[in-house]
Write a protein that holds these residues in place. Structure first.
Motif, short mmCIF file in Angstrom:
data_model
loop_
_atom_site.label_atom_id
_atom_site.label_comp_id
_atom_site.label_asym_id
_atom_site.label_seq_id
_atom_site.Cartn_x
_atom_site.Cartn_y
_atom_site.Cartn_z
N VAL A 1 9.60 3.59 -10.66
CA VAL A 1 9.70 2.77 -9.47
C VAL A 1 8.40 2.92 -8.70
N SER A 2 7.51 1.94 -8.86
CA SER A 2 6.18 2.05 -8.25
C SER A 2 6.19 1.68 -6.79
N TYR A 3 7.20 0.98 -6.35
CA TYR A 3 7.17 0.49 -4.97
C TYR A 3 8.57 0.34 -4.43
N VAL A 4 8.83 0.99 -3.31
CA VAL A 4 10.01 0.70 -2.49
C VAL A 4 9.55 0.72 -1.05
N PRO B 1 7.13 3.89 5.15
CA PRO B 1 8.07 4.74 4.42
C PRO B 1 9.29 4.97 5.31
N GLN C 1 16.27 4.07 -5.25
CA GLN C 1 15.41 4.38 -6.41
C GLN C 1 16.25 4.93 -7.57
#
Lengths: 415, 415
Positions: A240-243, A258, A229
């Motif tokens: 960063v909306s999505y990892v 996660p 991120q």
């Protein structure tokens, strides 16, 4: 496509009419939107109005962050707070009308929207309900139907009880599904939208290139997620909306978890997947890495997934249905000895991480020039582990143009 | 509080019953949740079941990320994709039942939930509708009412047309508002929840301490926002769901805008506000900085806001209503010559950036021991610019305990 515009669900309120009180606010001199010049939004609204017209809808009521951003340019992370509803009405003709909490008035005034009506939210007695009823009754004839997205991949972002109050208050006007008109218009990206998505993809590409700097045997997966991120932000992501991702000896376990504190181990395959955002537009693709030497099965599967993707990149054309692309990807994987995953194998992309259509056996959406899409073939390895590959494309008249920097065929190795 | 549990809105489907087909999946041996031991979730569900019972609701249907995380521990950023609905039914007795896309089954099996039913989503013909209808009809007697959050600060996270199909399919069972029972239970945090929020606050505190390393005259605001997010991740945030802020010569313009490329200037006041997330729990507080020397008005206003907050920190008690805290904050500001902002002056905090209640003149929620809250007094300066201050607290029997590291009284200066 337009045939889907209205599936016949009408909505009639079941509660008594709410008390009506209005509060409007003068708008300052119009300023240019933060993301696009107003011509882009005008084009979108004109296209949406034509689609509404074909569906015999007199207006559309929008409540979600992506829909409101799409027609106005109103971009804020404040949607993260569930406390306040936000409404934009796009009438039959003319510009959008914003009915919003006063805390958002200043930002909305910096878009191309000139009709901005505000209330002091949150108000447990009347949280914009009467102001919205008044606005709709002002602008929409009493015999009309007003579209609301009610179909696949949509949500109503307001309290359900308040929606029912509005439905009662606007009678004899009725709410009706508007998923089709919205999907038809949002699916086709303009060149300025494609440029934004290409920029987001380039940012993620830079971050993926730096993964060998921080992913290595012994490093906890959650630390790798944090560093990834950081790399995305450093490369220019606004946020960063999505990892997501995973790591395992012969493929990973699932693709939505996660990260935990378990360290990477020699022989793992590591996957990182991101939806990084730049000026409101998403990328969505992943990359795989070998942690030291990995099994031949994993290396061969990665190359086979890459080749299957390469084959379908060369085949996909406007006129295909979404289900055709699903079949092409499955066949390309099966021909290479891979066991395709269930679920979808790709989807649309733009102002949300995933958009219509979905590459599944049941989605019959016709692909059109200007659609931005992901190809996301995934396989289950002999061990039961997963391996997933993903690229982002824009569909041109003659086929796919890559927006993501193409993954390497051979699985790259980190220490 | 319980009196609010049901506001009398019942929901009856208006479409024909959907085709019914079911698909269930065996669950693996139960594993400990990723965030809390199962006893914590059992406690929550037992409390929720008691509140449902008091409201004469036989079950509650949850569809949103925070509600589902709250009762199951299911934590994923995959909610960012609007493509798939997720359902959890908490029946009258026993554990929650998950009705979810198969892509989430592996992660859900790692929570304490043992009854997991899946379908292959997204499916445009039947996206979990018939499986959900079957599940409800299995578990809920046909004379019962099933709660759904329909009130203030709630949304239904599934397509509205599908909700209507479910409402039709479960008849004569009916949906009814369950905001009250959910709010009653979620509002009171356990000590393990308070610890998580304290940790998130500590992470943000570390990042705020590092702002002078990257915020300085001449630095573009968007670069400062990126560096601040990097600092939050480096300090241990799992992800950063919210950053907002502003900068201006005599206060900022609004508090929800994304950052632009305009550089900070000598004399600006800079505000950064964050909702950083650690193990699913949020902090939500801001800090202000002077960019070089700033006007006496700004310095005095900052000290006065700090003192007003200090005063109310010493006064707030269980038994106060939310509107009382609003009045205390307004009075404390006015007594110091500050012009309080409209809108709310604080709110709940926990598994979302903002939760019930809201410190407004109209919110009569009674404050109770164990609530985690923000005090967020804001003032409009003579120039028209804004200055906003915020702290996070947990309410104990004898008053407020700070969770955020207390801001300095005197506005700190960056170069």
């Amino acid at each position: 496509m337009i045939a889907r515009c209205n599936k016949g669900l009408d909505w009639v309120g079941k509660l008594g009419a709410a008390d009506v009180e209005t509060q409007t606010q003068d708008h300052r001199e119009n300023e240019q939107s933060l993301v696009f010049p107003s011509g882009e939004f005008r084009r979108r609204v004109t296209a949406l109005q034509a689609a509404l017209d074909a569906a015999k809808l007199h207006a559309v009521l929008l409540t979600s962050a992506p829909d409101i951003f799409y027609v106005t340019g109103f971009l804020t992370r404040f949607w993260e707070s569930p406390a306040r509803p936000w409404f934009v009405l796009v009438p039959h003709a003319g510009g959008p009308v914003a009915v919003i909490p006063s805390i958002g008035a200043d930002l909305m005034r910096r878009t191309w929207v000139t009709d901005i009506r505000t209330w002091d939210a949150p108000d447990p007695a009347d949280d914009g309900v009467s102001l919205l009823i008044d606005t709709i009754c002002d602008l929409v004839p009493d015999t009309a139907r007003i579209g609301v997205p009610m179909g696949l991949e949509t949500h109503l972002r307001m309290p359900l009880a308040d929606f029912d109050r509005v439905a009662t208050g606007i009678a004899p006007r009725r709410f009706s599904d508007a998923t089709g008109p919205l999907q038809c218009v949002r699916e086709i990206k303009s060149e300025v939208e494609i440029d934004k998505i290409r920029t987001a993809c380039g940012i993620a590409g830079q971050a993926f290139d730096r993964v060998p700097e921080f992913a290595a045997s012994g490093r906890p997966l959650d630390a790798v997620f944090r560093d990834f991120q950081v790399a995305l932000l450093t490369a220019g992501a606004d946020w960063v909306s999505y990892v997501a991702g995973g790591a395992g000896q012969a493929g990973y376990r699932d693709v939505i978890s996660p990260a935990g504190p378990v360290p990477l181990a020699q022989g793992d395959v590591l996957m990182l997947d991101t939806g990084a955002v730049r000026e409101g537009y998403f990328c969505d693709f992943d990359r795989n890495y070998a942690v030291g030497p990995v099994s031949d099965e994993v290396r061969r599967a990665h190359a086979a997934l890459w080749e299957a993707t390469e084959q379908v990149l060369g085949m996909v054309r406007p006129g295909h249905l979404a289900c055709d692309v699903h079949r092409l990807l499955r066949d390309a994987m099966s021909a290479r000895g891979l066991a395709p995953l269930g679920g979808r194998l790709g989807h649309g992309l733009g102002v949300t991480l995933t958009e219509w259509p979905s590459f599944t056996p049941r989605d019959v959406t016709e692909l059109r020039e200007g659609m931005v899409l992901t190809l996301e073939p995934g396989a289950r390895l002999g061990s039961g582990g997963l391996l997933v590959h993903e690229e982002n494309i824009v569909l041109r008249a003659d086929g796919a143009e890559l927006l993501s920097p193409r993954a390497p065929r051979d699985l790259p190795e980190v220490p």
